[in-house]
Design an enzyme around this catalytic site. Structure first.
Site, PDB file in Angstrom:
ATOM      1  N   GLU A  57      34.305  48.812  60.950  1.00 59.17           N
ATOM      2  CA  GLU A  57      33.917  49.211  62.517  1.00 59.17           C
ATOM      3  C   GLU A  57      34.463  50.315  63.193  1.00 59.17           C
ATOM      4  OE1 GLU A  57      35.039  44.513  61.461  1.00 59.17           O
ATOM      5  OE2 GLU A  57      35.421  46.621  60.630  1.00 59.17           O
TER       6      GLU A  57
ATOM      7  N   THR B 225      30.726  42.313  17.395  1.00 57.26           N
ATOM      8  CA  THR B 225      31.201  43.191  18.020  1.00 57.26           C
ATOM      9  C   THR B 225      32.020  44.367  17.170  1.00 57.26           C
ATOM     10  OG1 THR B 225      33.574  42.053  18.195  1.00 57.26           O
ATOM     11  CG2 THR B 225      32.008  41.791  20.282  1.00 57.26           C
TER      12      THR B 225
END
Length: 377
Positions: free
Chosen positions: A47, A155
């Protein structure tokens, strides 16, 4: 609001332990007057950046923010008061602040006569801030499980070789994930098999991001010569009570590693995954990138502690070798973990699949005697 969400994403990997936040300020006629995002912890909030960019054009305008403006003074002042002082007439935010310390910004704004609306694109904004929100709501880090596998789910090959299953583009993308995480976690089996370095080595973040490197190693099998004990980034070896860590004394004395003694899993084998995440949360870790291996991933899935999965699938077949996920307490297809695919993308020659478990964050099961351990063979 979507513009504010995209601005918030620019802070990923730089704002922890603070949230990522984006803000767009519109002038009284509805034209963009200023934009900003939270860039780093301790720096101005989104902000403030947007109000500075807008200047006097903010008076009578609207602030669109991804998170309810804060209402407390920390290293910076309260954003709710800054919006009031700038003359903002209307605030629209996506996600309410869940913290006791900072909440109440919306009420402060309303009390000052500001028109406030919350909940716009809340789910979309919350996903962009998923790590911080999980840490705040559940008191544990957000866990992203990453794996790389062939199309048949392997993997590594039967002989243990795994370099490289995926291409250079996918491996560079993993370093992006590392740069966005507070900690990178592997099991002792992965450490022994691959001797991974686990530091961020590619991209602009490589010079500034040093996520904590963590090994779940109940038996203290990590050798003193391990690459992750090079001092390039902070390193934590989590061991079970009674583990002999004398061979790591030099690394600890030189500041290249820390040792954490954690309770074993209820099975008596490996570490309690809940205790492991609690220790990381105590150290300020809000996001964990789980890189391996299959046993550790299975234990975290079984414990309900995985919040997101990113799989890199290579167009290759091995036919044998270790699978991506170890035992996770599933005995029948009806108990399979079902995920919702969030994104599919081509990364070089490979496919990246991003998915979320079909459960709410608050629905994670409590630890039980049937939870697999984190120990790896």
């Amino acid at each position: 609001m979507r513009r504010a969400i995209s601005l918030a994403a620019l802070g990923l990997g730089h704002t922890s332990p603070n949230p990522v936040v984006g803000c767009v300020v519109l002038d009284a006629e509805g034209r963009v007057a200023g934009e900003g995002h939270h860039q780093r912890a301790g720096g101005p909030h989104a902000e403030i950046h947007a109000l500075r960019a807008a200047g006097d054009r903010a008076r009578g305008g609207t602030a669109v923010v991804t998170l309810e403006p804060c209402n407390h003074t920390g290293r910076t002042g309260p954003c709710a008061h800054a919006l009031i002082d700038a003359g903002i007439a209307r605030v629209v935010y996506a996600v309410p602040d869940p913290t006791d310390r900072a909440t109440g910004g919306a009420a402060t704004l309303r009390a000052a006569g500001v028109d406030v609306h919350g909940g716009l694109l809340a789910a979309e904004a919350a996903r962009g801030n998923e790590c911080w929100l999980t840490a705040m709501r559940l008191g544990r880090p957000f866990v992203l499980w990453k794996y790389a596998a062939t199309l048949d789910g392997r993997t590594a090959a039967a002989d243990g070789s795994s370099r490289w299953i995926t291409g250079p583009e996918a491996r560079a993308d993993v370093h992006r994930l590392r740069a966005e995480a507070d900690a990178v976690l592997v099991g002792s089996g992965t450490q022994r098999a691959d001797d991974p370095h686990l530091a961020v080595r590619h991209g602009a973040a490589a010079a500034v991001r040093r996520p904590l490197r963590v090994v779940a190693d109940s038996g203290a099998a990590t050798p003193a010569t391990a690459r992750l004990l090079d001092g390039a980034a902070p390193t934590l070896i989590a061991v079970a009570p009674g583990a002999d860590t004398r061979h790591l004394d030099a690394a600890v004395a030189e500041g290249r590693a820390e040792i954490a003694v954690l309770p074993r899993a209820a099975t008596g084998r490996g570490l309690d995954p809940h205790a492991l995440l609690a220790e990381l949360h105590r150290r300020g870790v809000q996001s964990v990138l789980l890189e391996g291996g299959a046993t550790l991933a299975g234990a975290l899935w079984a414990a309900g502690l995985v919040d997101k999965a990113v799989g890199y699938l290579a167009p290759a077949l091995l036919g044998s070798g270790p699978a991506a996920l170890g035992s996770a307490g599933i005995g029948t297809i009806a108990d399979a973990f079902r995920l919702d695919v969030h994104d599919l993308a081509r990364v070089g020659a490979d496919i990246r699949l991003t998915a979320y478990p079909r459960r709410t964050a608050s629905a994670a099961p409590a630890p039980s005697d049937n939870t697999p351990s984190t120990e790896e063979s």
